[in-house]
Design an enzyme around this catalytic site. Structure first.
Site, PDB file in Angstrom:
ATOM      1  NE  ARG A 118     -23.490  15.771 -26.980  1.00 42.62           N
ATOM      2  CZ  ARG A 118     -22.885  16.086 -28.105  1.00 42.62           C
ATOM      3  NH1 ARG A 118     -23.313  17.088 -28.819  1.00 42.62           N
ATOM      4  NH2 ARG A 118     -21.863  15.384 -28.530  1.00 42.62           N
ATOM      5  CD  GLU A 168      -6.950   0.282 -28.691  1.00 43.44           C
ATOM      6  OE1 GLU A 168      -7.342   0.822 -27.655  1.00 43.44           O
ATOM      7  OE2 GLU A 168      -5.790  -0.171 -28.821  1.00 43.44           O
ATOM      8  CG  PHE A 192     -14.024  16.922 -25.532  1.00 40.96           C
ATOM      9  CD1 PHE A 192     -15.145  16.124 -25.727  1.00 40.96           C
ATOM     10  CD2 PHE A 192     -13.993  17.750 -24.422  1.00 40.96           C
ATOM     11  CE1 PHE A 192     -16.207  16.145 -24.841  1.00 40.96           C
ATOM     12  CE2 PHE A 192     -15.046  17.776 -23.533  1.00 40.96           C
ATOM     13  CZ  PHE A 192     -16.155  16.975 -23.738  1.00 40.96           C
ATOM     14  N   GLY A 218      15.350 -11.825 -24.650  1.00 41.12           N
ATOM     15  CA  GLY A 218      16.504 -12.605 -25.089  1.00 41.12           C
ATOM     16  C   GLY A 218      16.304 -14.110 -24.976  1.00 41.12           C
ATOM     17  CG  ASP A 236      -9.247   3.582 -26.809  1.00 33.75           C
ATOM     18  OD1 ASP A 236      -8.855   4.712 -27.131  1.00 33.75           O
ATOM     19  OD2 ASP A 236     -10.106   2.968 -27.439  1.00 33.75           O
ATOM     20  NE  ARG A 270     -14.930  23.098 -32.468  1.00 35.86           N
ATOM     21  CZ  ARG A 270     -13.997  22.190 -32.766  1.00 35.86           C
ATOM     22  NH1 ARG A 270     -12.835  22.600 -33.240  1.00 35.86           N
ATOM     23  NH2 ARG A 270     -14.219  20.905 -32.623  1.00 35.86           N
TER      24      ARG A 270
HETATM   25  N1  CAO Z   1     -22.572  19.504 -24.043  1.00 37.62           N
HETATM   26  C1  CAO Z   1     -22.536  20.066 -25.279  1.00 37.62           C
HETATM   27  N2  CAO Z   1     -21.681  19.683 -26.226  1.00 37.62           N
HETATM   28  C2  CAO Z   1     -20.841  18.670 -25.932  1.00 37.62           C
HETATM   29  C3  CAO Z   1     -20.824  18.045 -24.678  1.00 37.62           C
HETATM   30  C4  CAO Z   1     -21.746  18.503 -23.713  1.00 37.62           C
HETATM   31  N3  CAO Z   1     -21.825  17.966 -22.488  1.00 37.62           N
HETATM   32  N4  CAO Z   1     -19.882  17.082 -24.683  1.00 37.62           N
HETATM   33  C5  CAO Z   1     -19.333  17.102 -25.921  1.00 37.62           C
HETATM   34  N5  CAO Z   1     -19.899  18.055 -26.666  1.00 37.62           N
HETATM   35  C6  CAO Z   1     -19.597  18.420 -28.042  1.00 37.62           C
HETATM   36  C7  CAO Z   1     -18.236  19.045 -28.188  1.00 37.62           C
HETATM   37  O1  CAO Z   1     -18.232  20.388 -27.765  1.00 37.62           O
HETATM   38  C8  CAO Z   1     -17.997  18.856 -29.684  1.00 37.62           C
HETATM   39  O2  CAO Z   1     -18.593  19.906 -30.379  1.00 37.62           O
HETATM   40  P1  CAO Z   1     -17.836  20.762 -31.535  1.00 37.62           P
HETATM   41  O3  CAO Z   1     -17.221  19.771 -32.461  1.00 37.62           O
HETATM   42  O4  CAO Z   1     -18.950  21.544 -32.146  1.00 37.62           O
HETATM   43  O5  CAO Z   1     -16.808  21.601 -30.886  1.00 37.62           O
HETATM   44  C9  CAO Z   1     -18.785  17.602 -30.013  1.00 37.62           C
HETATM   45  O6  CAO Z   1     -19.527  17.272 -28.837  1.00 37.62           O
HETATM   46  C10 CAO Z   1     -17.984  16.417 -30.453  1.00 37.62           C
HETATM   47  O7  CAO Z   1     -16.863  16.170 -29.610  1.00 37.62           O
HETATM   48  P2  CAO Z   1     -15.693  15.226 -30.134  1.00 37.62           P
HETATM   49  O8  CAO Z   1     -15.200  15.755 -31.448  1.00 37.62           O
HETATM   50  O9  CAO Z   1     -14.680  15.045 -29.079  1.00 37.62           O
HETATM   51  O10 CAO Z   1     -16.465  13.840 -30.342  1.00 37.62           O
HETATM   52  P3  CAO Z   1     -16.518  12.895 -31.623  1.00 37.62           P
HETATM   53  O11 CAO Z   1     -17.515  11.840 -31.283  1.00 37.62           O
HETATM   54  O12 CAO Z   1     -16.728  13.619 -32.885  1.00 37.62           O
HETATM   55  O13 CAO Z   1     -15.046  12.242 -31.671  1.00 37.62           O
HETATM   56  C11 CAO Z   1     -13.210  11.037 -30.686  1.00 37.62           C
HETATM   57  C12 CAO Z   1     -14.726  11.207 -30.787  1.00 37.62           C
HETATM   58  C13 CAO Z   1     -12.915  10.009 -29.628  1.00 37.62           C
HETATM   59  C14 CAO Z   1     -12.657  10.579 -32.038  1.00 37.62           C
HETATM   60  C15 CAO Z   1     -12.557  12.391 -30.344  1.00 37.62           C
HETATM   61  O14 CAO Z   1     -13.154  12.859 -29.163  1.00 37.62           O
HETATM   62  C16 CAO Z   1     -11.054  12.301 -30.145  1.00 37.62           C
HETATM   63  O15 CAO Z   1     -10.269  12.239 -31.092  1.00 37.62           O
HETATM   64  N6  CAO Z   1     -10.602  12.310 -28.876  1.00 37.62           N
HETATM   65  C17 CAO Z   1      -9.205  12.302 -28.529  1.00 37.62           C
HETATM   66  C18 CAO Z   1      -8.595  10.948 -28.738  1.00 37.62           C
HETATM   67  C19 CAO Z   1      -9.292   9.870 -27.953  1.00 37.62           C
HETATM   68  O16 CAO Z   1      -9.474   9.938 -26.757  1.00 37.62           O
HETATM   69  N7  CAO Z   1      -9.628   8.802 -28.655  1.00 37.62           N
HETATM   70  C20 CAO Z   1     -10.086   7.581 -27.987  1.00 37.62           C
HETATM   71  C21 CAO Z   1     -11.478   7.330 -28.156  1.00 37.62           C
HETATM   72  S1  CAO Z   1     -11.857   5.726 -27.561  1.00 37.62           S
HETATM   73  O17 CAO Z   1     -11.518   4.729 -28.841  1.00 37.62           O
END
Ligand code: CAO
Length: 424
Positions: free
Chosen positions: A38, A139, A97, A248, A168, A104
């Protein structure tokens, strides 16, 4: 020397830890990994746990080596166009994500398939389909829901999370295997497919032996657990077993010389049955070789606390490295508890590339963990992580073959943010 994955281009839409560990591995194997971030913000880890002001954190740099970075606002219409073009020229798209984010953004699987039917789309989510499928997951949540926390720690203490990032990095490893498998499948199917890995599933896969024990409970106590020797009845779920061995062959962590002041002066010691007689000799209990209370593994199980107590009397007279030296010569399996400091000073790990020193233009030199997977004809060379948007212009012009005026349009749309012109 060409690399194993040369010619494979990855659209890396990952962030934080799980996804980036996967794409970093693929980059080390030679794939061209283009990380989409982003504008202005980038991967959130760039700014998390910062130790050097205004420099990308070690959290980010150690998970994003050998990648290129393009900034792109994928909610901006022009940004969506660029993302679509990238999907057309990439072999794999990797994302982690939260559930529903890609949909979305306007890129559900059906749409992606139409854009490029050969594209493999690899995703990490916290959970698979079921009651928790919509949850965001980090994690420790995965460690707790995948069976690790309930089986880690001591019986009379809290469930524990482990320092090994099995939720992770463990899931990233699983995903990397899924991706190369799908790439191989594509060589004869000609089609891309979806690869999905849930963090809960990965942790559970790594806790397989504890699910084994869960079922063994129906047939009697788990005799290799110290709890058995202590006469404490088992409940209806696999208990926490302290430092008992998961296999074991009974094992424990034992004190070594210096334990009073050094938190890591300990040794893991395994009383492997084939070397039992050597163990008896080394600890000074030769009569245990023939004594019916100790001679056979089954007889030892109710006495493990006493036996390990006696072995510890011996290990406490030596440093962990002296123990290792003596025991290894006798093929008695053991391992010193190594601190991160000791590991970071181990020259042999640098010689194999498992540890590497990396130079970064903003933060300077730092130590990283290199590729633990060694391919004889495709050695990994660790290159520093990209600065935010460092390769935006390069990717637009060289990968997407955009003309100067097309790049100007992208720039004026605001889709790539404030990106410096790349040096030619
Ligand atoms: N341009 C514009 N928007 C972007 C973007 C970009 N390049 N990259 C990301 N975004 C936006 C997404 O579209 C999203 O928007 P909406 O919610 O409006 O649709 C927003 O950023 C947030 O994305 P997210 O929900 O994935 O990020 P978060 O920080 O809220 O959550 C995490 C992070 C890790 C909890 C979540 O991504 C997740 O559950 N991922 C799957 C499990 C995972 O991999 N977890 C391990 C993480 S490491 O401990």
């Amino acid at each position: 020397m060409s690399k194993a994955l040369n010619g494979v281009r990855i659209l890396d839409f990952t962030h934080v830890q799980s996804g980036p560990t996967c794409t970093q591995l693929l980059a080390w194997f030679g794939a061209d990994v283009i990380k989409v971030e982003r504008p202005g913000v980038g991967d959130i880890t760039r700014g998390q746990l910062q130790d050097v002001p205004n420099a990308d954190s070690l959290y980010f740099t150690m998970l994003n080596h050998n990648k290129r970075s393009i900034t792109l606002d994928t909610k901006n219409p022009k940004g969506k166009e660029v993302l679509t073009e990238l999907m057309k020229v990439c072999d794999v798209m990797v994302e982690n994500f939260a559930p529903g984010v890609l949909d979305r953004m306007g890129f559900p699987w059906e749409t992606i398939q139409k854009i490029n039917p050969k594209l493999i789309v690899a995703s990490i989510k916290g959970f698979g389909p079921g009651p928790f499928e919509d949850c965001k997951v980090y994690e420790n949540v995965a460690q707790c829901t995948g069976g690790s926390a309930s089986t880690t720690g001591f019986r009379d203490g809290l469930p524990l999370v482990t320092g090994a990032q099995i939720g992770d990095s463990g899931t990233g490893l699983h995903l990397a295997l899924g991706i190369v498998t799908a790439l191989y499948h594509r060589t004869h199917s000609g089609k891309g497919q979806r690869v999905t890995v849930a963090m809960q599933d990965s942790v559970l896969n790594l806790c397989r032996v504890k699910m084994r024990d869960q079922q063994r409970l129906a047939h009697g106590p788990l005799k290799e657990y110290s709890q058995f020797g202590e006469g404490i009845p088992f409940g209806d779920a696999t208990p926490r077993a302290g430092n008992d061995s998961g296999g074991g062959q009974p094992g424990r962590i034992l004190k070594c010389k210096g334990w009073e002041t050094d938190p890591n002066a300990y040794l893991y010691f395994i009383t492997q049955a084939p070397v039992w007689e050597k163990i008896c000799d080394v600890i000074g209990e030769p009569t245990w070789k023939t004594d019916p209370n100790y001679a056979k593994p089954a007889a030892r199980l109710p006495r493990l606390n006493e036996i390990f107590g006696r072995i510890e009397q011996w290990t406490m007279t030596k440093t962990k490295f002296e123990c290792m030296d003596i025991l290894n010569k006798l093929d008695i399996p053991c391992g010193p508890i190594l601190s991160m400091k000791e590991i970071s000073e181990d020259k042999s790990l640098y010689a194999t590339g498992t540890l590497v020193e990396v130079d970064h233009p903003v933060r300077g030199k730092y130590i990283s963990v290199g590729n633990p997977i060694k391919l004889s004809d495709s050695p990994a060379e660790v290159e520093r992580s990209p600065l935010l948007g460092e390769h935006t212009e390069e990717i637009l012009s060289k990968v997407l073959k955009f003309s100067a005026s097309q790049i100007g349009d992208v720039r004026s749309s605001g889709a790539i943010g404030e990106v410096p012109m790349a040096a030619e």
